[in-house]
Design a protein around this motif. Structure first.
Motif, mmCIF file in Angstrom:
data_model
loop_
_atom_site.group_PDB
_atom_site.id
_atom_site.type_symbol
_atom_site.label_atom_id
_atom_site.label_comp_id
_atom_site.label_asym_id
_atom_site.label_seq_id
_atom_site.Cartn_x
_atom_site.Cartn_y
_atom_site.Cartn_z
ATOM 1 N N GLU A 116 0.897 25.246 -6.334
ATOM 2 C CA GLU A 116 -0.503 25.608 -6.084
ATOM 3 C C GLU A 116 -1.355 24.764 -7.035
ATOM 4 O O GLU A 116 -1.323 24.948 -8.249
ATOM 5 C CB GLU A 116 -0.730 27.096 -6.363
ATOM 6 N N VAL A 117 -2.105 23.829 -6.484
ATOM 7 C CA VAL A 117 -2.842 22.888 -7.316
ATOM 8 C C VAL A 117 -4.269 23.360 -7.555
ATOM 9 O O VAL A 117 -4.980 23.741 -6.628
ATOM 10 C CB VAL A 117 -2.858 21.481 -6.691
ATOM 11 N N VAL A 118 -4.656 23.315 -8.832
ATOM 12 C CA VAL A 118 -6.037 23.561 -9.238
ATOM 13 C C VAL A 118 -6.587 22.228 -9.746
ATOM 14 O O VAL A 118 -6.113 21.705 -10.761
ATOM 15 C CB VAL A 118 -6.119 24.615 -10.361
ATOM 16 N N LEU A 119 -7.537 21.661 -9.022
ATOM 17 C CA LEU A 119 -8.177 20.419 -9.455
ATOM 18 C C LEU A 119 -9.365 20.782 -10.341
ATOM 19 O O LEU A 119 -10.298 21.448 -9.898
ATOM 20 C CB LEU A 119 -8.651 19.618 -8.243
ATOM 21 N N ILE A 120 -9.325 20.342 -11.586
ATOM 22 C CA ILE A 120 -10.395 20.635 -12.542
ATOM 23 C C ILE A 120 -11.185 19.358 -12.793
ATOM 24 O O ILE A 120 -10.703 18.434 -13.448
ATOM 25 C CB ILE A 120 -9.823 21.190 -13.864
ATOM 26 N N GLY A 121 -12.372 19.287 -12.220
ATOM 27 C CA GLY A 121 -13.194 18.089 -12.323
ATOM 28 C C GLY A 121 -13.053 17.232 -11.090
ATOM 29 O O GLY A 121 -12.225 16.319 -11.039
ATOM 30 N N ALA A 127 -2.267 22.468 -12.847
ATOM 31 C CA ALA A 127 -3.639 22.029 -13.106
ATOM 32 C C ALA A 127 -3.687 20.512 -13.121
ATOM 33 O O ALA A 127 -2.899 19.864 -13.815
ATOM 34 C CB ALA A 127 -4.132 22.570 -14.445
ATOM 35 N N LEU A 128 -4.589 19.934 -12.331
ATOM 36 C CA LEU A 128 -4.842 18.500 -12.368
ATOM 37 C C LEU A 128 -6.209 18.314 -13.014
ATOM 38 O O LEU A 128 -7.239 18.602 -12.402
ATOM 39 C CB LEU A 128 -4.809 17.901 -10.953
#
Length: 393
Positions: free
Chosen positions: A13-18, A98-99
């Protein structure tokens, strides 16, 4: 409106931060690659974007981001958040990645927030943090929380790097030079803006990928450097005013060779105004070129043409490095989802080594070049150290 995006049992499950602005931000390009199914082990479920969901909503890029958000929500079920703290808890059995693709100065705080949000793996864009001390603190924080950090040093998996290393390995006595080029105009205005926007300096910015290669494959670390030789004929260091009027001193081009205490030797060449092709070159003991592989090569150029039509107006470097961005994300996502080793992906130890070498080399190379550049001529505000640069003004 589709249901909220959720990962399968074989996906992270990817969370793209920014995310940044569509067509401009590296985070946006990571997003469209994942939404397009280019990384099978990565399911983009959440995007955290403080600027365009806050103060930047009505400014430049705001309308374009709102359009991207609407489409991503409606077609892919991606959830958007203003802060990491707004993320929902990790569902049972889900592995969260987290990416982080924001400003380098924010990365230490964002890592802390990602760990608190339940991320078990963090993909961190280069160079990771502004200083070695911050990277070392981040390494300890992640280790204490049993969180893995992988770095977005995509040149570690680039075809041209691999092919040059393979050729060199089969050619006794050969020497590898990694060449990084960019497309700034050789003018005071263009380079002054570049120096100000990338105030950390060339070695911590443009050439940091090459230093990561040296740390990954050539045992280069501050403790293992025996000698550094600057190519004074090629290199140029300038002091130029940025848009603010403040003056900045940096290299507009640099070439150097490092010898290690363990017997390895490798060169790096970087040129802000060298063009849009980067390459790796293998030469013999007399400096005669034996092999060169470029990025993009002919196969890459065909893919670039397709992407230019698909995403008109996007940053050109997205397209030339498109396959490598996919490779790095897929390997990191698979590590998160299944525990499979992320082969050739730079670790935070490599990031620490690369940034340490950058901090070590910058004053060393400045000292080696200082006296030569002091006597150089100025043309339209540019210190020129070669006739071609003078002629180009």
């Amino acid at each position: 409106m589709v249901e909220a995006a959720t990962p399968s049992s074989s996906q992270a499950e990817v969370v793209l931060i920014g995310c940044g602005c569509p067509l401009r931000g590296m985070g946006w390009y990571h997003a469209v690659q994942m939404l397009g199914g280019e990384c099978p082990s990565a399911k983009l479920c959440h995007i955290v974007e403080p600027w365009f969901l806050g103060a930047g909503a009505s400014g430049p890029g705001g309308p374009e981001f709102a359009e991207f958000q609407k489409k991503s929500e409606e077609e892919h079920g991606v959830q958007f958040h203003k802060s990491v703290a707004d993320l929902p808890p990790v569902a049972e059995g889900v592995k969260r990645l987290a990416l982080i693709s924001g400003r380098t100065v924010d990365n230490p705080r964002l890592l802390t927030e990602a760990i608190a949000a339940g991320c078990s793996v963090v993909y961190l864009e280069k160079p990771g943090a502004p200083t070695v001390a911050e990277l070392e603190a981040m390494k300890k924080e992640a280790a204490d929380a049993n969180v893995a950090i992988c770095m977005g040093y995509n040149k570690n998996v680039c075809k041209y790097v691999r092919k040059a290393r393979e050729f060199a390995a089969s050619t006794p006595g050969s020497h590898v030079t990694f060449v990084s080029n960019n497309t700034y105009e050789p003018t005071a205005a263009s380079l002054g803006e570049c120096f100000e926007r990338n105030a950390e300096g060339m070695l911590k910015n443009m050439a940091i990928h090459e230093l990561a290669l040296l740390a990954s494959f050539y045992d280069v670390s501050v403790d293992n450097i025996e000698s550094v030789e600057a190519d004074k004929d090629f290199s140029s260091m300038q002091t130029l005013a940025g848009p603010s009027g403040k003056e900045w001193t940096d290299f507009d081009k640099i070439k150097f060779t490092i010898k290690t205490k363990t017997g390895k030797e490798v060169s790096v060449q970087a040129d802000r105004c060298g063009g849009d092709t980067s390459y790796a070159m293998v030469s013999d003991a007399d400096g005669i070129e034996l092999f060169r592989h470029s990025m993009p090569d002919e196969e890459d150029k065909a893919n670039v043409s397709v992407l230019e039509v698909k995403y008109p107006g996007a940053m050109p470097y997205f397209f030339s490095q498109d396959p490598d961005y996919i490779t790095v994300k897929e390997r990191v996502a698979k590590l998160c989802a299944t525990g499979e080793e992320a082969k050739e992906i730079a670790t935070i130890d490599i990031a620490i080594a690369a940034l340490s070498v950058a901090e070590y080399l910058t004053p060393v190379l400045r000292e080696k070049l200082g006296s030569e550049n002091a006597g150089s001529s100025k043309v339209e505000g540019v210190v020129a150290t070669d006739p071609a640069k003078v002629a180009s003004q």
